[in-house]
Structure formats: C-alpha cells, structure tokens
Write a protein that holds these residues in place. Structure first.
Motif, PDB file in Angstrom:
ATOM      1  N   ARG A   1       6.849   2.743  75.375  1.00 21.04           N
ATOM      2  CA  ARG A   1       6.182   3.797  76.151  1.00 21.04           C
ATOM      3  C   ARG A   1       5.822   4.980  75.266  1.00 21.04           C
ATOM      4  NH1 ARG A   1      10.144   2.654  80.957  1.00 21.04           N
ATOM      5  NH2 ARG A   1       8.816   1.295  82.204  1.00 21.04           N
ATOM      6  N   ARG A   2       6.682   5.295  74.308  1.00 22.30           N
ATOM      7  CA  ARG A   2       6.399   6.392  73.374  1.00 22.30           C
ATOM      8  C   ARG A   2       5.188   6.048  72.508  1.00 22.30           C
ATOM      9  NH1 ARG A   2       5.760  11.399  72.269  1.00 22.30           N
ATOM     10  NH2 ARG A   2       6.191  11.931  70.122  1.00 22.30           N
ATOM     11  N   LEU A   3       5.087   4.796  72.072  1.00 19.27           N
ATOM     12  CA  LEU A   3       3.913   4.371  71.299  1.00 19.27           C
ATOM     13  C   LEU A   3       2.633   4.504  72.114  1.00 19.27           C
ATOM     14  CD1 LEU A   3       5.156   1.206  69.411  1.00 19.27           C
ATOM     15  CD2 LEU A   3       4.453   3.381  68.418  1.00 19.27           C
ATOM     16  N   LYS A   4       2.718   4.151  73.391  1.00 21.74           N
ATOM     17  CA  LYS A   4       1.553   4.268  74.260  1.00 21.74           C
ATOM     18  C   LYS A   4       1.125   5.726  74.386  1.00 21.74           C
ATOM     19  CE  LYS A   4       1.605   4.376  78.675  1.00 21.74           C
ATOM     20  NZ  LYS A   4       1.540   4.336  80.098  1.00 21.74           N
ATOM     21  N   GLU A   5       2.089   6.612  74.571  1.00 21.99           N
ATOM     22  CA  GLU A   5       1.780   8.038  74.682  1.00 21.99           C
ATOM     23  C   GLU A   5       1.212   8.589  73.376  1.00 21.99           C
ATOM     24  OE1 GLU A   5       1.729   9.886  77.420  1.00 21.99           O
ATOM     25  OE2 GLU A   5       2.259   8.053  78.482  1.00 21.99           O
ATOM     26  N   LEU A   6       1.723   8.108  72.246  1.00 14.94           N
ATOM     27  CA  LEU A   6       1.183   8.542  70.957  1.00 14.94           C
ATOM     28  C   LEU A   6      -0.266   8.094  70.778  1.00 14.94           C
ATOM     29  CD1 LEU A   6       4.140   8.053  68.471  1.00 14.94           C
ATOM     30  CD2 LEU A   6       2.950  10.170  68.988  1.00 14.94           C
ATOM     31  N   CYS A   7      -0.589   6.889  71.233  1.00 17.42           N
ATOM     32  CA  CYS A   7      -1.971   6.414  71.163  1.00 17.42           C
ATOM     33  C   CYS A   7      -2.882   7.292  72.004  1.00 17.42           C
ATOM     34  CB  CYS A   7      -2.071   4.962  71.632  1.00 17.42           C
ATOM     35  SG  CYS A   7      -1.437   3.780  70.470  1.00 17.42           S
ATOM     36  N   LEU A   8      -2.440   7.622  73.211  1.00 15.06           N
ATOM     37  CA  LEU A   8      -3.242   8.478  74.076  1.00 15.06           C
ATOM     38  C   LEU A   8      -3.410   9.869  73.480  1.00 15.06           C
ATOM     39  CD1 LEU A   8      -1.847   7.449  77.569  1.00 15.06           C
ATOM     40  CD2 LEU A   8      -4.063   6.870  76.586  1.00 15.06           C
ATOM     41  N   LEU A   9      -2.357  10.403  72.880  1.00 17.32           N
ATOM     42  CA  LEU A   9      -2.431  11.712  72.242  1.00 17.32           C
ATOM     43  C   LEU A   9      -3.362  11.681  71.033  1.00 17.32           C
ATOM     44  CD1 LEU A   9      -1.372  14.618  72.267  1.00 17.32           C
ATOM     45  CD2 LEU A   9       0.510  13.845  70.838  1.00 17.32           C
ATOM     46  N   ALA A  10      -3.318  10.597  70.263  1.00 14.09           N
ATOM     47  CA  ALA A  10      -4.202  10.455  69.104  1.00 14.09           C
ATOM     48  C   ALA A  10      -5.660  10.373  69.542  1.00 14.09           C
ATOM     49  CB  ALA A  10      -3.816   9.226  68.292  1.00 14.09           C
ATOM     50  N   ILE A  11      -5.931   9.640  70.610  1.00 16.59           N
ATOM     51  CA  ILE A  11      -7.303   9.547  71.130  1.00 16.59           C
ATOM     52  C   ILE A  11      -7.780  10.920  71.581  1.00 16.59           C
ATOM     53  CG2 ILE A  11      -8.707   8.615  73.012  1.00 16.59           C
ATOM     54  CD1 ILE A  11      -6.935   6.077  72.828  1.00 16.59           C
ATOM     55  N   SER A  12      -6.932  11.637  72.282  1.00 19.87           N
ATOM     56  CA  SER A  12      -7.284  12.966  72.762  1.00 19.87           C
ATOM     57  C   SER A  12      -7.544  13.933  71.607  1.00 19.87           C
ATOM     58  CB  SER A  12      -6.167  13.500  73.652  1.00 19.87           C
ATOM     59  OG  SER A  12      -6.406  14.827  74.013  1.00 19.87           O
ATOM     60  N   SER A  13      -6.687  13.907  70.602  1.00 24.61           N
ATOM     61  CA  SER A  13      -6.879  14.813  69.470  1.00 24.61           C
ATOM     62  C   SER A  13      -8.096  14.415  68.648  1.00 24.61           C
ATOM     63  CB  SER A  13      -5.623  14.873  68.610  1.00 24.61           C
ATOM     64  OG  SER A  13      -5.319  13.612  68.092  1.00 24.61           O
ATOM     65  N   LEU A  14      -8.412  13.132  68.582  1.00 26.52           N
ATOM     66  CA  LEU A  14      -9.616  12.680  67.886  1.00 26.52           C
ATOM     67  C   LEU A  14     -10.856  13.175  68.614  1.00 26.52           C
ATOM     68  CD1 LEU A  14     -10.624  10.905  65.518  1.00 26.52           C
ATOM     69  CD2 LEU A  14     -10.642   9.002  67.092  1.00 26.52           C
ATOM     70  N   ASP A  15     -10.847  13.101  69.938  1.00 28.14           N
ATOM     71  CA  ASP A  15     -11.980  13.588  70.725  1.00 28.14           C
ATOM     72  C   ASP A  15     -12.170  15.095  70.587  1.00 28.14           C
ATOM     73  OD1 ASP A  15     -12.445  11.030  71.589  1.00 28.14           O
ATOM     74  OD2 ASP A  15     -11.488  11.305  73.537  1.00 28.14           O
ATOM     75  N   ASP A  16     -11.050  15.817  70.484  1.00 24.63           N
ATOM     76  CA  ASP A  16     -11.115  17.277  70.372  1.00 24.63           C
ATOM     77  C   ASP A  16     -11.365  17.745  68.950  1.00 24.63           C
ATOM     78  OD1 ASP A  16     -10.623  17.421  73.060  1.00 24.63           O
ATOM     79  OD2 ASP A  16      -8.476  17.776  72.832  1.00 24.63           O
ATOM     80  N   GLY A  17     -11.220  16.859  67.984  1.00 26.16           N
ATOM     81  CA  GLY A  17     -11.435  17.219  66.595  1.00 26.16           C
ATOM     82  C   GLY A  17     -10.243  17.916  65.970  1.00 26.16           C
ATOM     83  N   ASP A  18      -9.068  17.713  66.518  1.00 23.67           N
ATOM     84  CA  ASP A  18      -7.849  18.335  66.019  1.00 23.67           C
ATOM     85  C   ASP A  18      -7.200  17.419  64.979  1.00 23.67           C
ATOM     86  OD1 ASP A  18      -5.588  19.777  65.585  1.00 23.67           O
ATOM     87  OD2 ASP A  18      -4.926  19.809  67.678  1.00 23.67           O
ATOM     88  N   ALA A  19      -7.522  17.648  63.719  1.00 20.58           N
ATOM     89  CA  ALA A  19      -7.043  16.782  62.639  1.00 20.58           C
ATOM     90  C   ALA A  19      -5.537  16.920  62.426  1.00 20.58           C
ATOM     91  CB  ALA A  19      -7.786  17.090  61.353  1.00 20.58           C
ATOM     92  N   ILE A  20      -4.993  18.083  62.683  1.00 20.45           N
ATOM     93  CA  ILE A  20      -3.562  18.305  62.470  1.00 20.45           C
ATOM     94  C   ILE A  20      -2.747  17.482  63.456  1.00 20.45           C
ATOM     95  CG2 ILE A  20      -1.723  20.035  62.538  1.00 20.45           C
ATOM     96  CD1 ILE A  20      -3.865  22.063  61.593  1.00 20.45           C
ATOM     97  N   LYS A  21      -3.146  17.527  64.727  1.00 22.63           N
ATOM     98  CA  LYS A  21      -2.427  16.757  65.750  1.00 22.63           C
ATOM     99  C   LYS A  21      -2.605  15.259  65.518  1.00 22.63           C
ATOM    100  CE  LYS A  21      -2.901  18.705  70.013  1.00 22.63           C
ATOM    101  NZ  LYS A  21      -3.321  18.718  71.418  1.00 22.63           N
TER     102      LYS A  21
END
Length: 75
Positions: free
Chosen positions: A48-68
């Motif tokens: 479940r943590r891996l799934k949440e990390l994938c969703l967070l990575a997709i969100s940060s990629l869409d927002d252009g947040d390279a640090i996150k």
C-alpha cells in the motif's frame, strides 16, 4: 486529468510507467484481499505504501516538483 504544465517526452514515458506500476500494485492488493491469502500485515502495508508513493510521484511529476519526485524515487 488536466496537467498543469506540458510534459517532456521522457516525463510522459515516466508518467505512463508509474501509472502502469500503480495499477499493477493496486490489482495485486485487491487480489490478495479478495482471495483472503494469508500475507503478513507488514508486506501488505508495504504494498500500500508503494501504491501511495506511485500516486505521489505522478502528482509531483504533473506539478513539476522535482524535489518531491526525487524523494519518491529515493524512498
């Protein structure tokens, strides 16, 4: 989903891979729960943590947040 900025070709490919990975993880978790497989709680929580990390990575990629995004990959 509306993207807040235009993604480069590499970012689009990365996003597609992350979406596929998240879907794969989600389906595995659903299969495990539906079939009542005996799996230690720690392993299911890690999935479940891996799934949440994938969703967070997709969100940060869409927002252009390279640090996150880098933090997601590091974790």
């Amino acid at each position: 989903m509306n993207l807040s900025r235009k993604l480069t070709f590499e970012e689009e490919r990365l996003r597609e891979e992350l979406v596929i990975l998240e879907e794969h993880i989600r389906l595995n978790i659903r299969r495990i729960c539906a079939t009542n497989l005996k799996l230690p709680y720690e392993r299911l929580a890690a999935g479940r943590r891996l799934k949440e990390l994938c969703l967070l990575a997709i969100s940060s990629l869409d927002d252009g947040d390279a640090i996150k995004l880098a933090a997601c990959f590091r974790e």
